[in-house]
Write an enzyme that holds these catalytic residues in place. Structure first.
Site, PDB file in Angstrom:
ATOM      1  N   ASP A 132       0.712  -1.433  -0.374  1.00 47.61           N
ATOM      2  CA  ASP A 132       0.126  -0.106   0.236  1.00 47.61           C
ATOM      3  C   ASP A 132       0.658   1.307  -0.267  1.00 47.61           C
ATOM      4  OD1 ASP A 132      -2.763   1.968   0.453  1.00 47.61           O
ATOM      5  OD2 ASP A 132      -3.425   0.106   0.788  1.00 47.61           O
ATOM      6  N   HIS A 138      -4.321   5.676   3.231  1.00 47.15           N
ATOM      7  CA  HIS A 138      -4.985   4.295   2.737  1.00 47.15           C
ATOM      8  C   HIS A 138      -4.534   3.518   3.349  1.00 47.15           C
ATOM      9  CE1 HIS A 138      -5.694   1.776  -0.305  1.00 47.15           C
ATOM     10  NE2 HIS A 138      -6.912   2.544  -0.039  1.00 47.15           N
ATOM     11  N   SER A 170     -10.826  -1.603  -1.300  1.00 46.74           N
ATOM     12  CA  SER A 170      -9.829  -0.509  -0.132  1.00 46.74           C
ATOM     13  C   SER A 170     -10.064  -1.585   1.540  1.00 46.74           C
ATOM     14  CB  SER A 170      -8.956   0.290  -0.432  1.00 46.74           C
ATOM     15  OG  SER A 170      -8.787   0.089  -1.268  1.00 46.74           O
TER      16      SER A 170
END
Length: 329
Positions: free
Chosen positions: A36, A85, A262
Site C-alpha cells: 500500500d 490509505h 479497499s
C-alpha cells in the site's frame, strides 16, 4: 480515545464476533502483507502488531522508511493522493484489540501485518509500477506471509511480471486478496480479476452490493465485506498515519471517512489469516491458497451459490471457523 463500538455494525455484517468466540488457542501467528501507500509503526494503536516492513519503491528514502514518498519538485499531494490509505487498510487487519483505544483489527491480536510500501511518485503521479508490485509480492511470499492484501487495482490487465509474481506467491503458499474496484460496473479490476486471487467487493450494511463496488457476471472467486456506500452514505473508520510530514498533512490518528473495496479486502485478508491459524491448530499445518479460497467462498452468505451482483455473498466469519465440509473436512 475512540469508541470501538462504531465498527460493530460492519463487523457484525460478517458475523465476526461469533468467529472470535470460536478461535480458542492458536499456536501460530499468520502474517498478512499489506502492499500500500505508507505506514507509521509508532501509531499508538499498533503496539507490536505491525512488523518492521519494507519500502520497495525507488523513492530515495531507503528500504526501511515507510513514510509517504516526497513529491518531486513542482508537485504536491491532493485530496485524491492519500498516503493514510495504507495505515487505514492495515488497521482493519491488525489494529490492537482490547486496549481501550481506537479500533480492533479483524485479526484480534492473532495476526501480524507486514507493511510493504509500493506507492510513490511516478512521472508526477502518486502510484506504483509493475516492477515494484511484483517485487513486493515476491518479498511477501519469501517472508512467509499467508496472505498478500492488495487494496489497489488497474482497469486494464497488468504486465506479465505481476502475473508471474502472483503465480510465485501462490506457489509459496501466499494467497493474494485484492479489492474488486470502485467503478460500480461489471468487471473486476486487476489483480482481483486474475485466477488464483480472492476478489473482495463491498456490501452495504443490509447485505446488498455497495453502489460503487465492481461485480462480475462471470463466475469468479468473489466475496463481499461491509465497507460503506456512497448514496445513502455509509462510512467506516480505521487508523490514519497520525504523523505529519513537511510535504503531507496526515488525516490524524484515525479517519472516519473510509469507504470502498479497499476496506473490504483487509477484512477478508484478516479472516483468511485467522482461518490459517485455526487450521494449523487443528492439523499442524496451514491450508493451501486454494483451500483458503474454497473455505471463504463456500461458507459465504450465498450458500455456495454464485450471484452476478454479489458473487458468493458476504463473508461469514463464524462459518469459516467451524465448517466441516469446506474448511475443516
Amino acid at each position: 480515545m475512540l469508541d470501538a463500538s462504531r465498527l460493530q455494525p460492519y463487523y457484525r455484517a460478517i458475523h465476526l464476533e461469533a468467529a472470535w468466540d470460536r478461535l480458542g488457542t492458536l499456536p501460530c501467528t499468520p502474517i498478512v502483507a499489506v502492499l500500500d501507500t505508507a505506514f507509521n509503526l509508532d501509531h499508538p494503536d499498533v503496539q507490536g502488531n505491525f512488523l518492521s516492513g519494507r519500502n520497495l519503491t525507488p523513492d530515495g528514502l531507503g528500504p526501511n522508511d515507510l513514510s509517504p514518498s516526497p513529491p518531486p519538485q513542482g508537485y504536491a499531494y491532493t485530496d485524491q493522493d492519500n498516503p493514510d490509505h495504507g495505515q487505514g487498510v492495515a488497521g482493519l487487519v491488525a489494529a490492537v484489540a482490547d486496549n481501550n483505544r481506537g479500533i480492533p483489527g479483524v485479526g484480534l491480536n492473532r495476526v501480524k501485518v507486514l507493511p510493504l510500501k509500493v506507492f510513490y511518485w511516478v512521472e508526477g503521479s502518486y502510484s506504483s509500477t509493475s516492477d515494484v508490485l511484483a517485487s513486493a509480492l515476491r518479498y511477501a511470499a519469501d517472508q512467509g506471509a499467508a496472505v498478500a492484501n492488495l487494496s489497489l487495482g488497474s482497469p486494464t490487465p497488468m504486465d506479465g511480471v505481476v502475473q508471474q509474481a502472483l503465480g510465485y506467491a501462490l506457489s509459496k503458499g501466499t494467497l493474494p486478496v485484492a479489492a474488486s474496484g470502485n467503478d460500480g460496473r461489471d468487471g473486476l479490476r486487476y489483480p482481483a480479476a486474475y485466477p488464483g486471487v480472492l476478489a473482495v467487493g463491498s456490501a452495504k450494511l443490509d447485505g446488498t452490493r455497495s453502489d460503487f463496488s465492481n461485480y462480475s457476471t462471470q463466475p469468479t472467486d468473489l466475496v463481499l465485506a461491509a465497507a460503506g456506500n456512497r448514496n445513502p452514505l455509509e462510512i467506516l473508520w480505521s487508523l490514519a498515519l497520525g504523523r505529519n510530514y513537511p510535504y503531507y498533512q496526515t488525516l490524524g490518528e484515525y479517519d472516519y471517512r473510509w469507504v470502498g473495496t479497499s476496506f473490504a479486502a483487509p477484512q477478508a485478508s484478516a479472516l483468511a489469516a485467522l482461518y490459517v491459524a485455526k487450521h494449523y491448530a487443528r492439523y499442524g499445518r496451514g491450508p493451501s491458497p486454494d483451500q483458503i479460497r474454497l473455505c471463504l467462498t463456500q461458507t459465504a452468505a450465498n450458500g455456495g451459490n454464485y450471484d452476478p451482483q454479489t458473487g458468493y455473498g458476504l463473508l461469514r466469519a463464524d462459518r469459516a471457523m467451524t465448517d466441516t465440509t469446506y474448511c475443516f473436512p
